[in-house]
Design a protein around this motif. Structure first.
Motif, PDB file in Angstrom:
ATOM      1  N   PHE A 105       9.668   1.760  -3.490  1.00 39.83           N
ATOM      2  CA  PHE A 105      11.016   2.529  -3.716  1.00 39.83           C
ATOM      3  C   PHE A 105      11.429   3.661  -2.751  1.00 39.83           C
ATOM      4  CE2 PHE A 105      14.293   4.937  -6.231  1.00 39.83           C
ATOM      5  CZ  PHE A 105      15.259   3.847  -6.280  1.00 39.83           C
ATOM      6  N   ALA A 106      10.478   4.115  -1.947  1.00 37.67           N
ATOM      7  CA  ALA A 106      10.448   5.160  -1.050  1.00 37.67           C
ATOM      8  C   ALA A 106      11.729   5.351  -0.335  1.00 37.67           C
ATOM      9  CB  ALA A 106       9.224   5.362  -0.241  1.00 37.67           C
ATOM     10  N   GLU A 107      12.381   4.048   0.528  1.00 33.55           N
ATOM     11  CA  GLU A 107      13.400   4.222   1.244  1.00 33.55           C
ATOM     12  C   GLU A 107      14.426   4.393   0.623  1.00 33.55           C
ATOM     13  OE1 GLU A 107      13.569   4.026   4.491  1.00 33.55           O
ATOM     14  OE2 GLU A 107      11.395   4.075   4.478  1.00 33.55           O
ATOM     15  N   ASN A 108      14.548   4.296  -0.899  1.00 34.17           N
ATOM     16  CA  ASN A 108      15.896   4.321  -1.786  1.00 34.17           C
ATOM     17  C   ASN A 108      15.683   5.524  -2.577  1.00 34.17           C
ATOM     18  OD1 ASN A 108      17.449   1.732  -1.216  1.00 34.17           O
ATOM     19  ND2 ASN A 108      15.640   0.994  -1.752  1.00 34.17           N
ATOM     20  N   CYS A 109      14.739   6.346  -2.562  1.00 36.03           N
ATOM     21  CA  CYS A 109      14.447   7.366  -3.429  1.00 36.03           C
ATOM     22  C   CYS A 109      14.949   8.941  -2.872  1.00 36.03           C
ATOM     23  CB  CYS A 109      12.836   7.696  -3.868  1.00 36.03           C
ATOM     24  SG  CYS A 109      12.482   8.748  -4.865  1.00 36.03           S
ATOM     25  N   GLY A 111       0.715  -1.328  -0.081  1.00 36.93           N
ATOM     26  CA  GLY A 111      -0.068   0.101   0.027  1.00 36.93           C
ATOM     27  C   GLY A 111       0.681   1.123   0.157  1.00 36.93           C
ATOM     28  N   VAL A 112       2.188   1.303  -0.311  1.00 36.92           N
ATOM     29  CA  VAL A 112       2.935   2.444  -0.349  1.00 36.92           C
ATOM     30  C   VAL A 112       4.173   2.240  -1.414  1.00 36.92           C
ATOM     31  CG1 VAL A 112       2.928   2.766   2.270  1.00 36.92           C
ATOM     32  CG2 VAL A 112       4.616   1.403   1.344  1.00 36.92           C
ATOM     33  N   THR A 114      -0.646   4.848  -1.833  1.00 34.05           N
ATOM     34  CA  THR A 114      -0.313   4.314  -2.841  1.00 34.05           C
ATOM     35  C   THR A 114      -0.154   4.925  -4.132  1.00 34.05           C
ATOM     36  OG1 THR A 114      -1.625   2.467  -2.041  1.00 34.05           O
ATOM     37  CG2 THR A 114      -0.841   2.320  -4.108  1.00 34.05           C
ATOM     38  N   PRO A 115       0.983   4.872  -4.773  1.00 34.34           N
ATOM     39  CA  PRO A 115       1.302   5.710  -6.144  1.00 34.34           C
ATOM     40  C   PRO A 115       0.360   5.206  -7.109  1.00 34.34           C
ATOM     41  CG  PRO A 115       3.087   4.070  -5.491  1.00 34.34           C
ATOM     42  CD  PRO A 115       2.185   4.174  -4.445  1.00 34.34           C
ATOM     43  N   GLU A 116       0.205   6.044  -7.993  1.00 33.44           N
ATOM     44  CA  GLU A 116      -0.778   5.775  -9.284  1.00 33.44           C
ATOM     45  C   GLU A 116      -0.041   6.012 -10.440  1.00 33.44           C
ATOM     46  OE1 GLU A 116      -4.243   8.233  -8.653  1.00 33.44           O
ATOM     47  OE2 GLU A 116      -4.872   6.924  -6.916  1.00 33.44           O
ATOM     48  N   TRP A 117      -0.528   5.360 -11.642  1.00 37.75           N
ATOM     49  CA  TRP A 117      -0.034   5.652 -12.789  1.00 37.75           C
ATOM     50  C   TRP A 117       0.008   7.107 -13.280  1.00 37.75           C
ATOM     51  CZ3 TRP A 117       3.407   2.386 -14.611  1.00 37.75           C
ATOM     52  CH2 TRP A 117       3.432   0.991 -14.328  1.00 37.75           C
TER      53      TRP A 117
END
Length: 325
Positions: free
Chosen positions: A285-289, A281-282, A300-303
């Motif tokens: 890649f957030a921890e590495n971005c 639900g998240v 949640t990211p969307e297209w």
């Protein structure tokens, strides 16, 4: 019209710690005669997709949701008998390890003949071996090597034999899973050229799975970039490789050396991969971005449509920030 359409596919593996979400809600399609590449680091779910499309998932894995529509049939609902009649005839696979895919105690021509006989029981022995010889000619293996055992073949010849086996029943779709692994660059180039020539000659669709960006760029017109079980960016070869937008795609491309630039390549620092059991639900890649926003850990990211053919699974403010940096 798409020969294959995958809709919201999720695949999970049972483990002692819980359900591993190896493939998470992915969708894509491929037209007849076209080529689609899946690229990403090891463990991102590329091979799991191929195995799901072939009905070859291991016992501890299952399709959790989604549809796999091929020629009007939903493969995700197939039973074992339906898979046996379908696999190798309509969709075939070039496996990663050629030596492991060939039976060491059976002659190569007999192994290919068995595939043809299984799906064409009405064919005579003469017609079967005519087809076997045709396949060997197609992959440029000399006829005098038909009766050899696998151990008598070089690595490149084993891979050609696997390609011949995959093509034996003239399938409409071929899945090539790292078909050039462990081959030297000269043989690798020859194999890739043969795959492209065969695709053109037979008008066969190809799904090419690899962690090697250069190989995928050489073979495929359209690209899907995967990270942690998700497709994070998809588009044409030029859009994805020349104008990447998702932070992970840029990180992946930045990890490859370039012969066109004299600048030192700075490989971005990557932390641990996300936990595919608990992380849902998240943004994976957030921890590495380096461009993440507050939404990345909470939503949640969307297209995001970047063009009519180019999309990224991200947040618009992150994409815009990354583009402006």
């Amino acid at each position: 019209m798409a020969v294959l359409k995958v809709e919201n596919l999720s695949v999970g593996y049972k483990s002692k710690k819980g359900l591993v979400n190896a493939v998470n809600n992915i969708s894509f399609s491929i037209e007849q005669g076209q080529s689609l590449g899946f690229v990403g680091e090891s463990g991102c779910g590329k091979t799991t997709i191929g195995m799901a499309l072939m009905g070859l998932l291991p016992e501890n894995a299952s399709i959790l949701q989604g549809n796999i529509i091929f020629n009007g049939k939903n493969l995700a609902r197939f039973n074992d008998d339906e898979w046996r009649n379908f696999r190798g005839k309509e969709i075939s696979m070039i496996f990663q390890a050629a030596m492991n895919a060939l039976n060491p105690v059976i002659r190569v021509d007999e192994q290919i003949a068995e595939v043809i006989e299984t799906h064409n029981p009405e064919m005579s022995k003469t017609d079967v071996y005519t087809q076997v010889k045709k396949m060997f000619d197609l992959v440029e293996i000399p006829e005098n090597r038909l009766r050899d055992y696998p151990h008598q073949y070089s690595g490149g010849m084993k891979q050609r034999a696997i390609i011949a086996m995959a093509l034996a029943c003239m399938p409409r779709l071929i899945i090539a899973d790292e078909p050039t692994t462990a081959l030297d660059v000269i043989v690798q180039d020859q194999i890739l050229k043969e795959i492209k020539q065969i695709q053109k000659a037979l008008n066969t669709s190809v799904i090419f799975i690899s962690h090697n960006i250069a190989v995928v760029a050489d073979v495929c017109k359209d690209i899907c970039v995967m990270y942690a079980g998700q497709i994070v960016e998809k588009g044409t070869r030029e859009e994805v490789f020349k104008f990447p937008r998702h932070p992970y795609t840029k990180t992946l491309l930045g990890s490859y050396l370039s012969l066109e630039s004299e600048e030192n390549i700075k490989v971005p620092e990557m932390r641990d991969s996300p936990d595919l059991i608990t992380t849902t639900g998240v943004c994976m890649f957030a921890e590495n971005c380096n461009c993440k926003s507050q939404d990345c850990k909470n939503k949640t990211p969307e297209w995001v449509n970047l063009s009519s053919t180019h999309q990224a699974l991200c947040f618009e403010d992150v994409l815009n920030k990354d583009e402006n940096d």
